[in-house]
Write a protein that holds these residues in place. Sequence first.
Motif, mmCIF file in Angstrom:
data_model
loop_
_atom_site.group_PDB
_atom_site.id
_atom_site.type_symbol
_atom_site.label_atom_id
_atom_site.label_comp_id
_atom_site.label_asym_id
_atom_site.label_seq_id
_atom_site.Cartn_x
_atom_site.Cartn_y
_atom_site.Cartn_z
ATOM 1 N N GLU A 89 35.343 -8.769 -9.034
ATOM 2 C CA GLU A 89 34.756 -7.742 -8.663
ATOM 3 C C GLU A 89 33.322 -7.984 -8.205
ATOM 4 O O GLU A 89 32.506 -8.644 -8.989
ATOM 5 C CB GLU A 89 34.571 -7.014 -9.901
ATOM 6 N N LEU A 127 32.746 -2.971 -6.278
ATOM 7 C CA LEU A 127 33.603 -3.253 -4.949
ATOM 8 C C LEU A 127 34.703 -4.153 -5.321
ATOM 9 O O LEU A 127 34.358 -5.299 -5.558
ATOM 10 C CB LEU A 127 32.883 -3.870 -3.935
ATOM 11 N N LEU A 173 37.467 -6.981 -4.695
ATOM 12 C CA LEU A 173 37.872 -7.912 -3.717
ATOM 13 C C LEU A 173 39.198 -8.847 -4.007
ATOM 14 O O LEU A 173 39.389 -9.070 -5.479
ATOM 15 C CB LEU A 173 36.828 -8.754 -3.607
ATOM 16 N N LYS A 232 39.213 -9.738 0.912
ATOM 17 C CA LYS A 232 39.508 -8.647 1.745
ATOM 18 C C LYS A 232 39.406 -7.539 0.486
ATOM 19 O O LYS A 232 39.416 -7.776 -0.688
ATOM 20 C CB LYS A 232 41.072 -8.539 2.264
ATOM 21 N N ASP A 233 39.402 -6.410 0.959
ATOM 22 C CA ASP A 233 39.179 -5.104 0.132
ATOM 23 C C ASP A 233 40.348 -4.418 -0.329
ATOM 24 O O ASP A 233 40.330 -3.275 -1.097
ATOM 25 C CB ASP A 233 38.155 -4.170 0.658
ATOM 26 N N GLU A 234 41.569 -4.903 -0.044
ATOM 27 C CA GLU A 234 42.743 -4.494 -0.377
ATOM 28 C C GLU A 234 43.835 -5.524 -0.795
ATOM 29 O O GLU A 234 43.869 -6.569 0.202
ATOM 30 C CB GLU A 234 43.551 -3.346 0.457
#
Length: 259
Positions: free
Chosen positions: A217, A232, A234, A243-245
């Motif tokens: 996080e 956000l 991670l 990456k974000d997904e």
Amino acid sequence: AFGEGQVTVLASDGGVGKTTLTSQIALSLCSGMAVGIVSVEEHSLDTVARLQQQFSNTPAPTGEQTQDFWGNSAHNNIVIYDCPSAITPADAYGAIWAMVDMGCEMVIVDNMQSCGCKTDSDQERDFINELNAIAQATRKHILLVHHVRKAGGDSDNPRPTRDRVKGNGAITQLVCNVLLLWRNHERTGYQRIEESGHLSALNSDQRKVLDEKPDLELVISKQRFGPDHWTLPLWDGNGPTFKDERYGQDLKLGRVLKI
């Protein structure tokens, strides 16, 4: 956003991934601008090796992938200060000014404690004030890596907070932005069980953590000119990258973060 003329502090416990994240930020930005890296605790060859891994999204780039990295014009936009040992604050200022003179729009300083700022609160305040002065005079952005103090209590992996950032409160008060990075060690353990093929060993609550919680996080704890107190999520990618997904694509060079 990494605004012009600002200083950002990125802090966490040790071994969470601050250096990995900052080099990925540098790699993302350098497709459109020059970025300086003052990595005091790491040899420049190690920094370059990680950038190649992140560029190729693999821990072991092939010869062809390595050639692709060196053949890409973006690598010319990264300036590295080759001094893997403790330096003085004056050395850090000089390196930043030199990188600005070479055209760098952002300079990453990794980390504050290795720049001669360890226990003296007046020196810490002077160091931050000088970074602010350089950023404001040049209209460039300085990203400063720092650590947090160990927390007491029952939790062995507490989330970092602004008041746990090492040093006196002037550090977080004087900078424009404070980012806090936290790794979910519980999920890391479950991830290893999943990768070993023993997913059935996890109960429903543990699987929920694995499916719904991120590996890290990134908390925007303070943002003077934008919204703060948001997170956000991670996930670990290949390379090493983030990456974000969870099931999203590994981030590639060319996905530029706006500055």
